[in-house]
Scaffold this motif. Structure first.
Motif, PDB file in Angstrom:
ATOM      1  N   MET A   1       2.252   8.287  11.587  1.00 12.63           N
ATOM      2  CA  MET A   1       1.709   7.416  10.550  1.00 12.63           C
ATOM      3  C   MET A   1       0.207   7.647  10.419  1.00 12.63           C
ATOM      4  N   VAL A   2      -0.289   7.542   9.204  1.00 11.27           N
ATOM      5  CA  VAL A   2      -1.702   7.737   8.911  1.00 11.27           C
ATOM      6  C   VAL A   2      -2.264   6.466   8.280  1.00 11.27           C
ATOM      7  N   ALA A   3      -3.503   6.123   8.622  1.00  6.80           N
ATOM      8  CA  ALA A   3      -4.193   5.003   7.982  1.00  6.80           C
ATOM      9  C   ALA A   3      -4.925   5.531   6.758  1.00  6.80           C
ATOM     10  N   ASN A   4      -4.546   5.052   5.585  1.00  6.32           N
ATOM     11  CA  ASN A   4      -5.174   5.457   4.328  1.00  6.32           C
ATOM     12  C   ASN A   4      -6.366   4.545   4.050  1.00  6.32           C
ATOM     13  N   ILE A   5      -7.545   5.147   3.919  1.00  5.47           N
ATOM     14  CA  ILE A   5      -8.777   4.395   3.703  1.00  5.47           C
ATOM     15  C   ILE A   5      -9.368   4.832   2.371  1.00  5.47           C
ATOM     16  N   ILE A   6      -9.913   3.881   1.616  1.00  2.00           N
ATOM     17  CA  ILE A   6     -10.453   4.229   0.308  1.00  2.00           C
ATOM     18  C   ILE A   6     -11.736   3.443   0.023  1.00  2.00           C
ATOM     19  N   CYS A   7     -12.638   4.075  -0.726  1.00  2.00           N
ATOM     20  CA  CYS A   7     -13.843   3.413  -1.209  1.00  2.00           C
ATOM     21  C   CYS A   7     -14.160   3.962  -2.593  1.00  2.00           C
ATOM     22  N   ILE A   8     -15.065   3.329  -3.275  1.00  2.00           N
ATOM     23  CA  ILE A   8     -15.480   3.789  -4.597  1.00  2.00           C
ATOM     24  C   ILE A   8     -17.005   3.829  -4.630  1.00  2.00           C
ATOM     25  N   LYS A   9     -17.539   4.913  -5.188  1.00  2.00           N
ATOM     26  CA  LYS A   9     -18.986   5.102  -5.279  1.00  2.00           C
ATOM     27  C   LYS A   9     -19.307   5.542  -6.696  1.00  2.00           C
ATOM     28  N   TRP A  10     -19.948   4.680  -7.468  1.00  2.00           N
ATOM     29  CA  TRP A  10     -20.356   5.101  -8.805  1.00  2.00           C
ATOM     30  C   TRP A  10     -21.863   4.866  -8.961  1.00  2.00           C
ATOM     31  N   GLY A  11     -22.469   5.730  -9.753  1.00  2.00           N
ATOM     32  CA  GLY A  11     -23.906   5.654  -9.891  1.00  2.00           C
ATOM     33  C   GLY A  11     -24.613   6.239  -8.675  1.00  2.00           C
ATOM     34  N   ASP A  90       0.872  11.453  -3.395  1.00  2.00           N
ATOM     35  CA  ASP A  90       1.550  11.602  -2.106  1.00  2.00           C
ATOM     36  C   ASP A  90       1.186  10.494  -1.122  1.00  2.00           C
ATOM     37  N   LEU A  91       0.713   9.368  -1.636  1.00  2.00           N
ATOM     38  CA  LEU A  91       0.340   8.259  -0.762  1.00  2.00           C
ATOM     39  C   LEU A  91       1.575   7.670  -0.085  1.00  2.00           C
ATOM     40  N   ASP A  92       1.452   7.414   1.200  1.00  2.00           N
ATOM     41  CA  ASP A  92       2.524   6.780   1.965  1.00  2.00           C
ATOM     42  C   ASP A  92       1.956   5.558   2.658  1.00  2.00           C
ATOM     43  N   GLY A  93       2.282   4.372   2.139  1.00  3.46           N
ATOM     44  CA  GLY A  93       1.813   3.142   2.747  1.00  3.46           C
ATOM     45  C   GLY A  93       0.607   2.555   2.052  1.00  3.46           C
ATOM     46  N   PRO A  94       0.007   1.539   2.681  1.00  2.00           N
ATOM     47  CA  PRO A  94      -1.093   0.802   2.046  1.00  2.00           C
ATOM     48  C   PRO A  94      -2.427   1.521   2.181  1.00  2.00           C
ATOM     49  N   PHE A  95      -3.416   0.968   1.482  1.00  3.02           N
ATOM     50  CA  PHE A  95      -4.813   1.363   1.598  1.00  3.02           C
ATOM     51  C   PHE A  95      -5.588   0.233   2.265  1.00  3.02           C
ATOM     52  N   ILE A 111      -6.903  -5.665  11.396  1.00  4.09           N
ATOM     53  CA  ILE A 111      -6.960  -5.806   9.939  1.00  4.09           C
ATOM     54  C   ILE A 111      -5.899  -4.922   9.293  1.00  4.09           C
ATOM     55  N   TRP A 112      -5.762  -3.694   9.775  1.00  7.07           N
ATOM     56  CA  TRP A 112      -4.762  -2.772   9.237  1.00  7.07           C
ATOM     57  C   TRP A 112      -3.349  -3.348   9.372  1.00  7.07           C
ATOM     58  N   ASN A 113      -3.087  -4.011  10.488  1.00  8.94           N
ATOM     59  CA  ASN A 113      -1.733  -4.495  10.784  1.00  8.94           C
ATOM     60  C   ASN A 113      -1.471  -5.911  10.290  1.00  8.94           C
ATOM     61  N   LEU A 114      -2.452  -6.568   9.706  1.00 10.75           N
ATOM     62  CA  LEU A 114      -2.328  -7.970   9.321  1.00 10.75           C
ATOM     63  C   LEU A 114      -1.349  -8.161   8.171  1.00 10.75           C
ATOM     64  N   ALA A 115      -0.364  -9.022   8.360  1.00 12.89           N
ATOM     65  CA  ALA A 115       0.523  -9.491   7.280  1.00 12.89           C
ATOM     66  C   ALA A 115       0.935  -8.372   6.335  1.00 12.89           C
ATOM     67  N   PRO A 116       1.764  -7.422   6.793  1.00 11.89           N
ATOM     68  CA  PRO A 116       2.191  -6.313   5.924  1.00 11.89           C
ATOM     69  C   PRO A 116       2.795  -6.818   4.613  1.00 11.89           C
ATOM     70  N   GLY A 117       2.539  -6.079   3.541  1.00 11.34           N
ATOM     71  CA  GLY A 117       3.077  -6.440   2.233  1.00 11.34           C
ATOM     72  C   GLY A 117       2.196  -7.360   1.421  1.00 11.34           C
ATOM     73  N   GLY A 137     -14.664  -9.267  -1.730  1.00  8.65           N
ATOM     74  CA  GLY A 137     -14.194  -7.918  -2.002  1.00  8.65           C
ATOM     75  C   GLY A 137     -14.745  -6.825  -1.120  1.00  8.65           C
ATOM     76  N   SER A 138     -15.477  -7.146  -0.060  1.00  7.60           N
ATOM     77  CA  SER A 138     -16.081  -6.108   0.770  1.00  7.60           C
ATOM     78  C   SER A 138     -15.054  -5.359   1.604  1.00  7.60           C
ATOM     79  N   VAL A 139     -13.991  -6.041   1.999  1.00  7.66           N
ATOM     80  CA  VAL A 139     -12.892  -5.441   2.761  1.00  7.66           C
ATOM     81  C   VAL A 139     -11.599  -5.905   2.117  1.00  7.66           C
ATOM     82  N   PHE A 140     -10.709  -4.973   1.781  1.00  8.40           N
ATOM     83  CA  PHE A 140      -9.488  -5.357   1.071  1.00  8.40           C
ATOM     84  C   PHE A 140      -8.360  -4.406   1.456  1.00  8.40           C
ATOM     85  N   ARG A 141      -7.204  -4.987   1.797  1.00 11.84           N
ATOM     86  CA  ARG A 141      -6.045  -4.190   2.154  1.00 11.84           C
ATOM     87  C   ARG A 141      -4.951  -4.459   1.128  1.00 11.84           C
TER      88      ARG A 141
END
Length: 264
Positions: A1-11, A90-95, A111-117, A137-141
């Protein structure tokens, strides 16, 4: 299993070192292997292990921006582009998503394992004091396969959704998930505010910022931002800060030891 992490950077407000240091902090504090993605129009300077997603020009952008202008929140709600189902085929699982003005200081596994779904966010500090149910909105799963409505509802009716959320992406996201019964608060001790929890007024006048024992993520919403807090900040009578040694350690020194000085 892999932990999918995402962020957004504009400007250009945040340089590539913010993304690279976030990547380092995440991978040093998760037991799972990390797949780290950044949505941006400026990919120069990003560590080669970071996957880059092009920042899209959403078809509803004009109508969304018109509503944001009325709410005096220009530039907000770009983060909703992350919620589109199929964004990463090809994403598998949450972000697990992060803003760039955060620093990882402890294990992210809970945090990763908190309340799946569920969509998971910390209770917003100001809204919590006022007794209102809004996530920060600083941390969101989230999982695009389960929570694609966060994108679809805005795309279908951007003006009305922005107006209802009063131009706040975090209000839109958390209230949408609450309405669907798929929201969970991240425990407040895990995600803390530098200005409220680490460096509160008036103690910030006589002592250096403190890192709470159970803090896993420190949020630098407002001022000071991380470089200001490292050096010491005197740009505000209330938010002033003495130099912060533990921030230098977690945000800069450990990232450089991990990635090398060229990337952090």
């Amino acid at each position: 299993m892999v932990a999918n992490i995402i962020c957004i950077k504009w400007g250009t407000l945040f340089g590539p070192e913010y993304v690279n240091r976030l990547y380092s902090g995440v991978r040093r504090n998760l037991r799972l292997p990390v797949r780290f993605l950044c949505m941006t129009e400026h990919r120069d300077g990003l560590h080669p292990d970071i996957e880059v997603l092009d920042l899209p020009e959403e078809p509803f952008r004009t109508e969304m921006d018109a509503a944001l202008a009325v709410a005096n929140r220009q530039g907000a709600m770009r983060k909703t582009s992350l919620f589109r189902e199929g964004l990463v085929p090809d994403l598998d699982g949450p972000f697990l998503g992060f803003d760039l003005d955060v620093v990882i200081t402890g294990s992210l596994d809970p945090i990763w394992n908190l309340a799946p779904g569920t969509v998971a966010m910390r209770h917003d500090w100001v809204e919590a004091r006022k007794g209102r149910p809004t996530g920060h909105g600083s941390v969101f799963r989230f999982d695009p396969a389960e929570h694609g409505f966060l994108y679809d509802d805005l795309a279908a009716n951007p003006y009305a959704e922005v107006e209802k959320a009063r131009g706040s992406e975090q209000r839109y996201t958390s209230h949408k998930a609450m309405d669907r019964g798929v929201f969970e608060y991240i425990p407040e001790s895990w995600v803390v505010s530098f200005k409220y929890d680490c460096n509160p007024f008036p103690a910030n006048y006589w002592r250096a910022p403190q890192l709470p024992r159970d803090a896993r993520v420190v949020c630098f919403h407002g001022r000071p931002k991380m470089p200001e807090a490292v050096a010491g900040y005197s740009g505000s009578l209330i938010r002033r800060s003495k130099p912060c040694a533990w921030l230098q350690d977690h945000w800069i020194d450990r990232a450089r030891a991990d990635l090398g000085a060229d990337w952090a």
